[in-house]
Write a protein that holds these residues in place. Structure first.
Motif, PDB file in Angstrom:
ATOM      1  N   PRO A  28       0.808  -1.238   0.000  1.00  0.00           N
ATOM      2  CA  PRO A  28       0.000   0.000   0.000  1.00  0.00           C
ATOM      3  C   PRO A  28       0.836   1.280   0.000  1.00  0.00           C
ATOM      4  N   VAL A  29       1.963   1.277   0.739  1.00  0.00           N
ATOM      5  CA  VAL A  29       2.758   2.506   0.864  1.00  0.00           C
ATOM      6  C   VAL A  29       3.299   2.951  -0.498  1.00  0.00           C
ATOM      7  N   GLU A  30       3.490   1.994  -1.435  1.00  0.00           N
ATOM      8  CA  GLU A  30       3.925   2.359  -2.787  1.00  0.00           C
ATOM      9  C   GLU A  30       2.791   2.196  -3.808  1.00  0.00           C
ATOM     10  N   GLY A  31       1.576   2.014  -3.276  1.00  0.00           N
ATOM     11  CA  GLY A  31       0.407   1.903  -4.140  1.00  0.00           C
ATOM     12  C   GLY A  31      -0.507   3.096  -3.907  1.00  0.00           C
ATOM     13  N   TYR A  32      -1.692   2.832  -3.374  1.00  0.00           N
ATOM     14  CA  TYR A  32      -2.653   3.910  -3.144  1.00  0.00           C
ATOM     15  C   TYR A  32      -2.683   4.371  -1.694  1.00  0.00           C
ATOM     16  N   GLY A  33      -1.629   4.024  -0.947  1.00  0.00           N
ATOM     17  CA  GLY A  33      -1.527   4.509   0.423  1.00  0.00           C
ATOM     18  C   GLY A  33      -2.286   3.628   1.406  1.00  0.00           C
ATOM     19  N   GLU A  34      -2.012   3.863   2.693  1.00  0.00           N
ATOM     20  CA  GLU A  34      -2.739   3.160   3.742  1.00  0.00           C
ATOM     21  C   GLU A  34      -4.108   3.811   3.911  1.00  0.00           C
ATOM     22  N   ARG A  35      -5.042   3.057   4.437  1.00  0.00           N
ATOM     23  CA  ARG A  35      -6.343   3.652   4.736  1.00  0.00           C
ATOM     24  C   ARG A  35      -6.197   4.671   5.860  1.00  0.00           C
ATOM     25  N   ASP A  36      -6.938   5.771   5.766  1.00  0.00           N
ATOM     26  CA  ASP A  36      -6.940   6.799   6.793  1.00  0.00           C
ATOM     27  C   ASP A  36      -8.366   6.892   7.330  1.00  0.00           C
TER      28      ASP A  36
ATOM     29  N   ALA B 263      -4.662  -1.781   0.144  1.00  0.00           N
ATOM     30  CA  ALA B 263      -4.636  -3.075  -0.539  1.00  0.00           C
ATOM     31  C   ALA B 263      -3.236  -3.404  -1.062  1.00  0.00           C
ATOM     32  N   ASN B 264      -2.860  -4.682  -0.958  1.00  0.00           N
ATOM     33  CA  ASN B 264      -1.680  -5.168  -1.671  1.00  0.00           C
ATOM     34  C   ASN B 264      -2.083  -5.380  -3.119  1.00  0.00           C
ATOM     35  N   LEU B 265      -1.284  -4.889  -4.033  1.00  0.00           N
ATOM     36  CA  LEU B 265      -1.619  -4.949  -5.450  1.00  0.00           C
ATOM     37  C   LEU B 265      -0.639  -5.861  -6.174  1.00  0.00           C
ATOM     38  N   ASN B 266      -1.166  -6.753  -6.992  1.00  0.00           N
ATOM     39  CA  ASN B 266      -0.311  -7.653  -7.762  1.00  0.00           C
ATOM     40  C   ASN B 266      -0.518  -7.393  -9.244  1.00  0.00           C
ATOM     41  N   PHE B 267       0.530  -6.922  -9.886  1.00  0.00           N
ATOM     42  CA  PHE B 267       0.456  -6.590 -11.309  1.00  0.00           C
ATOM     43  C   PHE B 267       1.169  -7.644 -12.133  1.00  0.00           C
ATOM     44  N   ASP B 268       0.476  -8.078 -13.179  1.00  0.00           N
ATOM     45  CA  ASP B 268       1.045  -8.936 -14.198  1.00  0.00           C
ATOM     46  C   ASP B 268       1.228  -8.026 -15.411  1.00  0.00           C
ATOM     47  N   VAL B 269       2.462  -7.735 -15.769  1.00  0.00           N
ATOM     48  CA  VAL B 269       2.731  -6.672 -16.740  1.00  0.00           C
ATOM     49  C   VAL B 269       3.522  -7.182 -17.934  1.00  0.00           C
TER      50      VAL B 269
ATOM     51  N   ILE C  96     -19.722   8.322   4.765  1.00  0.00           N
ATOM     52  CA  ILE C  96     -18.967   8.303   3.514  1.00  0.00           C
ATOM     53  C   ILE C  96     -17.494   8.046   3.803  1.00  0.00           C
ATOM     54  N   ASP C  97     -16.826   7.420   2.838  1.00  0.00           N
ATOM     55  CA  ASP C  97     -15.421   7.055   2.946  1.00  0.00           C
ATOM     56  C   ASP C  97     -14.686   7.683   1.768  1.00  0.00           C
ATOM     57  N   ALA C  98     -13.745   8.598   2.079  1.00  0.00           N
ATOM     58  CA  ALA C  98     -13.018   9.294   1.013  1.00  0.00           C
ATOM     59  C   ALA C  98     -11.663   8.643   0.714  1.00  0.00           C
ATOM     60  N   ASN C  99     -11.408   7.469   1.316  1.00  0.00           N
ATOM     61  CA  ASN C  99     -10.188   6.750   0.952  1.00  0.00           C
ATOM     62  C   ASN C  99     -10.287   6.279  -0.492  1.00  0.00           C
ATOM     63  N   HIS C 100      -9.146   6.200  -1.181  1.00  0.00           N
ATOM     64  CA  HIS C 100      -9.147   5.571  -2.496  1.00  0.00           C
ATOM     65  C   HIS C 100      -9.648   4.140  -2.318  1.00  0.00           C
ATOM     66  N   PRO C 101     -10.496   3.656  -3.249  1.00  0.00           N
ATOM     67  CA  PRO C 101     -11.020   2.298  -3.098  1.00  0.00           C
ATOM     68  C   PRO C 101      -9.924   1.236  -2.924  1.00  0.00           C
TER      69      PRO C 101
END
Ligand code: ZN
Length: 161
Positions: A64-72, A129-135, A120-125
């Motif tokens: 998350p820290v290198e993705g969309y951040g931690e939830r706040d 989340a841990n993100l796994n990219f197949d690139v 309401i929740d203004a966090n990025h959806p």
């Protein structure tokens, strides 16, 4: 040509969460086009693509820290029903565009509806989340002068304006 600062990069990608569910994919679309080193894509993915070239395939796990951040949790708020007076019916899962004090647009998601109070929740959806990219890198090229000036790629998979 190797991927580095200010190169135009085209990638096909599939994004899955830790349970293997597909969250997003460029499959069936134009590859995503971005300008490397300009923060067009999340930092974890940009870093992993550095030095790669067309034809390279890679799997990238992004925290998350290198993705969309931690939830706040401070971004979760109760607002009065009147704030949605121009909306007939408000249900959990609905998304609205809102502006913060700095005037930046952000997407808020309705998470709970009580009688007079809507949560309401203004966090990025994808925050937290841990993100796994197949690139797969499909193309690497030099940017045009205009693309450099704008800080993003023009044409299919990039900006159209
Ligand atoms: Zn532009």
């Amino acid at each position: 040509m190797l991927i580095g600062s200010e190169k135009v990069v085209l990638i096909h990608y599939t994004l899955t969460d830790d349970s293997g569910q597909v969250l997003d994919s460029s499959s069936g679309r134009d590859p995503l086009a971005y300008l490397h080193g300009k923060g067009n894509i999340i930092p974890g993915l940009e870093k992993a693509l550095e030095g790669k070239q067309a034809g390279d395939k890679l799997n990238v796990a992004v925290q998350p820290v290198e993705g969309y951040g931690e939830r706040d949790e401070r971004l979760v708020q109760d607002v009065p029903r009147e704030a949605f007076e121009n909306v007939d019916e408000v249900n959990p899962g609905m998304q609205f565009q809102a502006q913060n004090e700095q005037g930046q647009a952000r997407i808020v998601t309705v998470t709970k509806v009580a009688d007079d109070l809507i949560t309401i929740d203004a966090n990025h959806p994808l925050a937290g989340a841990n993100l796994n990219f197949d690139v797969e890198v499909t193309e690497v090229r030099e940017p045009t002068a205009e693309e450099l000036e704008h800080g993003h790629v023009h044409g299919p998979g990039g900006h159209n304006h």
